[in-house]
Design a protein around this motif. Structure first.
Motif: not given
Ligand SMILES: [Zn+2]
Ligand SMILES: [Zn+2]
Ligand SMILES: [Zn+2]
Length: 251
Positions: A18-25, A224-226
């Protein structure tokens, strides 16, 4: 001895659902992190530290055929929930010795009681034989030193073997453990994210420990995605790198 990072992600895995942050995409494969574990190979033996939630896919990715032992760091879901998937190895090779503290064993038995039942042969269930340690122990001729680290209110077992130490899931390193971490060739250390967290080290806190311990090389894990691999890697001091799934080193 070869150490391979099977997984370097935090408990939800990266990308996170459910995340679309820079790392996750991100297209960078180093930003795609399965749940944390390492494989240690020496003299034809293989020891896996934790059966992560992603154990099955990690084992397939590494073409695993045999596992001589599992060492557990603690019984959080992301570190144990792959245990059920050791069954294909049990069919071929019988029970797998599993090393952990009494506290971790108790928790494992609550969740996977069926893996610890006494039996003569494989019966469709995961099959492990528990080995509790109290201080340094030997497996297949190699010495391993279990060490306590704090994980919020809980305790995680870190492992030192020769000049390598693996410290996942920790929020602080007690003085007694720090004393056992001098003269390391490689330190593998939790560095969850940039913002403070009650049960994990931040990047800044992890780097402060690196300053104190001065290992020759450091790999940061349980990320993490941070933390976007390329961007954060640029600012790391010499000798410190972010680990990523599939990374290996020999010692
Ligand atoms: Zn974890
Ligand atoms: Zn994200
Ligand atoms: Zn944990």
């Amino acid at each position: 001895m070869r150490v391979s990072f099977w997984g370097t992600g935090t408990s939800v895995g990266i990308p996170m659902i459910g995340c679309s942050c820079g790392t996750c995409v991100s297209d960078d494969v180093r930003d795609q992190r399965t749940r944390a574990s390492i494989m240690i190979e020496f003299d034809g033996h293989s020891v896996l530290v934790d059966t992560s939630t992603d154990f099955r896919i990690q084992a397939l990715r590494c073409r695993l055929h045999k596992l001589d032992a599992i060492f557990y760091t603690h019984a959080h879901a992301d570190h144990i929930f792959g245990l059920d998937d050791i069954r294909p190895l049990n069919i071929k090779h019988g029970p797998i010795p599993c090393f952990c503290t009494p506290e971790t064993l108790e928790r494992l038995k609550e969740i996977f009681s069926y893996a610890f039942v006494d039996r003569k042969s494989y019966g469709g269930l995961p099959w492990v034989t528990p080995h509790l340690f109290d201080g340094e122990f030997e497996f297949a001729g190699q010495r391993f030193l279990p060490l306590k680290t704090l994980h919020g209110e809980g305790i995680t077992t870190a492992y030192r073997f020769d000049g390598v130490a693996y410290l996942t899931d920790c929020s602080a390193i007690p003085a007694k453990t720090l004393d056992a971490l001098w003269d390391l060739d490689v330190l593998i250390l939790d560095a969850l994210r940039l913002k403070p967290h009650p049960t994990h080290l931040t990047l800044e806190q992890a780097l402060a420990y690196v300053e104190v311990l001065r290992p020759r090389r450091t790999y940061l894990t349980h990320i993490s995605h941070e933390i976007r691999h390329e961007e954060i890697s640029r600012g790391l001091p010499p000798g410190v790198e972010l680990a990523y799934d599939g990374l290996q080193f020999e010692i």
